[in-house]
Design an enzyme around this catalytic site. Structure first.
Site, PDB file in Angstrom:
ATOM      1  N   SER A   1       0.580  -1.488   0.194  1.00  0.00           N
ATOM      2  CA  SER A   1       0.268  -0.324   0.200  1.00  0.00           C
ATOM      3  C   SER A   1       0.733   1.364   0.046  1.00  0.00           C
ATOM      4  O   SER A   1       2.139   1.375   0.729  1.00  0.00           O
ATOM      5  CB  SER A   1      -1.153   0.156   0.890  1.00  0.00           C
ATOM      6  N   ARG A   2       0.347   2.465  -0.361  1.00  0.00           N
ATOM      7  CA  ARG A   2       1.036   3.790  -0.263  1.00  0.00           C
ATOM      8  C   ARG A   2       0.995   4.137   1.692  1.00  0.00           C
ATOM      9  O   ARG A   2       2.371   4.968   1.279  1.00  0.00           O
ATOM     10  CB  ARG A   2      -0.093   4.854  -0.591  1.00  0.00           C
TER      11      ARG A   2
ATOM     12  N   ASP B   1     -14.936   3.103 -16.412  1.00  0.00           N
ATOM     13  CA  ASP B   1     -14.734   2.310 -15.424  1.00  0.00           C
ATOM     14  C   ASP B   1     -15.786   1.212 -16.035  1.00  0.00           C
ATOM     15  O   ASP B   1     -15.891   0.048 -15.517  1.00  0.00           O
ATOM     16  CB  ASP B   1     -15.346   3.084 -14.255  1.00  0.00           C
TER      17      ASP B   1
ATOM     18  N   LYS C   1      -8.802  -4.007 -14.434  1.00  0.00           N
ATOM     19  CA  LYS C   1      -9.405  -3.264 -15.562  1.00  0.00           C
ATOM     20  C   LYS C   1     -10.051  -1.581 -15.551  1.00  0.00           C
ATOM     21  O   LYS C   1     -10.539  -1.264 -14.393  1.00  0.00           O
ATOM     22  CB  LYS C   1     -10.961  -4.014 -16.214  1.00  0.00           C
TER      23      LYS C   1
ATOM     24  N   HIS D   1      -2.250   2.315 -13.062  1.00  0.00           N
ATOM     25  CA  HIS D   1      -2.209   0.973 -12.814  1.00  0.00           C
ATOM     26  C   HIS D   1      -1.347   1.655 -14.078  1.00  0.00           C
ATOM     27  O   HIS D   1      -0.494   0.531 -13.425  1.00  0.00           O
ATOM     28  CB  HIS D   1      -3.233   0.965 -13.915  1.00  0.00           C
TER      29      HIS D   1
END
Ligand code: NAP
Length: 331
Positions: free
Chosen positions: A39-40, A181, A100, A82
């Protein structure tokens, strides 16, 4: 990797789809083991690891990419990240399953595909619809001529989501908008059935931040086939699809992108309901199993979700955006 041991997964990002995917990996213990999360933030990684019983929590993407115990990383950030996240992992030699839409645009997608091919590393878009058993059954029927020659595809994916400027679906900085999305599903569905379109038309309404929130797409094919597609953030639809041929049609009454069945209408016959076994969990085991199958076979891409197919879909999404006039920061 070779052999039959479970594939060792790392999940990159800790949002809603990351949780859903992590839950599904638990359902296929012979094939998948979730061993790490990145994670960040170290705190978010720790929370995610505690909730899913994961051994290692990394407070940076780089540490996850460098984790020697990880075979494949599942990239579950907003679309805008991404490319950066997947490139980091591919550069570290990790296989990648990327959510996606694969990237924000075709140029970013080409970067990732070039990198994966250069490094000879597995890469796949998490287009779970392409590995859905009902969709695979539909393809078999069409290949057997059950509905004749395809002439049109209709598909819609719309949800009712109240406007919230900071939500990733409405925020241009996070690649917001209905098309990327939701519209990626009808567009991918049309590509799967009809191939690369020869003409692309589109119209959209925009939210106050300038991303599309109600979008219609018309794809034309030199064969004479057409695809009529839509996606929206403002209305809850049945998310239906129909595939129409010269000898009949196939109808997905709802949720075509992860259906458990459909109705086959053959000319002159009673409609036939085709039902596949319910997908376990949240529906993501099929794609995880496909990744395991590919990695065990030493394949660098899946025949069900080929990278050239992903690139073609990204080209169509770019063409739709050019028509409606949506550009993302930095483009
Ligand atoms: N296949 C499917 O059915 C499906 C369903 C939903 C979504 N998706 C896709 O999955 C992706 C994530 O969707 P989601 O609904 O899970 O989103 P989300 O709930 O907002 O979670 C995204 C996660 O990414 C990280 N993140 C947030 N902002 C970021 C930024 N600006 N840069 C980098 N990382 C950031 C955060 O994790 P950390 O704080 O840990 O970094 C956050 O929890 C999207 O691309 C979406 O299209 C697929």
């Amino acid at each position: 990797m070779t052999g039959t041991r479970p594939v060792r997964w790392g999940v990159l990002a800790t949002g809603s789809i990351a949780h859903a995917f992590a839950e599904d990996l638990r359902l296929i213990p012979d094939d998948a083991e979730l061993v790490a999360v990145g994670s960040r933030s170290a705190a978010a990684a720790r929370r995610f690891a505690d909730r899913h019983g994961i051994a290692r929590a990394h407070g940076s993407w780089r540490d996850l990419a460098g984790d020697a115990e990880v075979d494949v990383v599942y990239v579950a950030t907003p679309h805008s990240a991404h490319r950066a996240a997947a490139a980091l992992c591919l550069d570290a030699g990790k296989a990648v399953l990327c959510e996606k839409p694969f990237t924000l645009n075709l140029a970013q997608a080409q970067d990732l595909v070039t990198l994966a091919r250069k490094r000879n590393v597995f890469l796949m878009e998490a287009m779970w619809t392409y590995i859905n058993p009902a969709v695979l059954r539909m393809r078999e029927l069409i290949a057997d001529g059950a509905i004749g020659e395809l002439r049109s595809v209709q598909a819609d994916f719309s949800i009712a989501l109240p406007y919230d400027a900071g939500h990733r679906l409405h925020d241009p900085l996070q690649g917001g908008g209905a098309l990327l999305d939701l519209g990626v599903y009808p567009v991918s569905f049309a590509h799967l059935l009809l191939g690369v379109p020869d003409a692309v038309q589109a119209w959209a309404h925009f939210n106050p931040q300038g991303v599309d929130d109600n979008t219609g797409i018309l794809l034309g094919y030199d064969s004479g086939a057409v695809a009529v597609l839509s996606c929206s953030l403002g209305t809850q639809t049945a998310q239906h699809a129909s595939v129409n041929g010269t000898l009949g049609r196939i109808e997905f009454a709802r949720d075509f992108f992860h259906a458990d069945g459909f109705v086959l209408h053959r000319q002159g016959r009673e409609p036939e309901e085709i039902r596949l076994p319910d997908s376990p969990g949240n529906g993501y085991t099929h794609e995880a199993l496909e990744v395991a199958r590919c990695l065990r076979a030493g394949a660098t891409e899946s025949p069900y979700v080929p990278l050239d197919g992903t690139l073609a879909v990204m080209a169509t999404l770019d063409a739709v955006r050019a028509r409606i006039g949506v550009r993302y920061p930095g483009e």
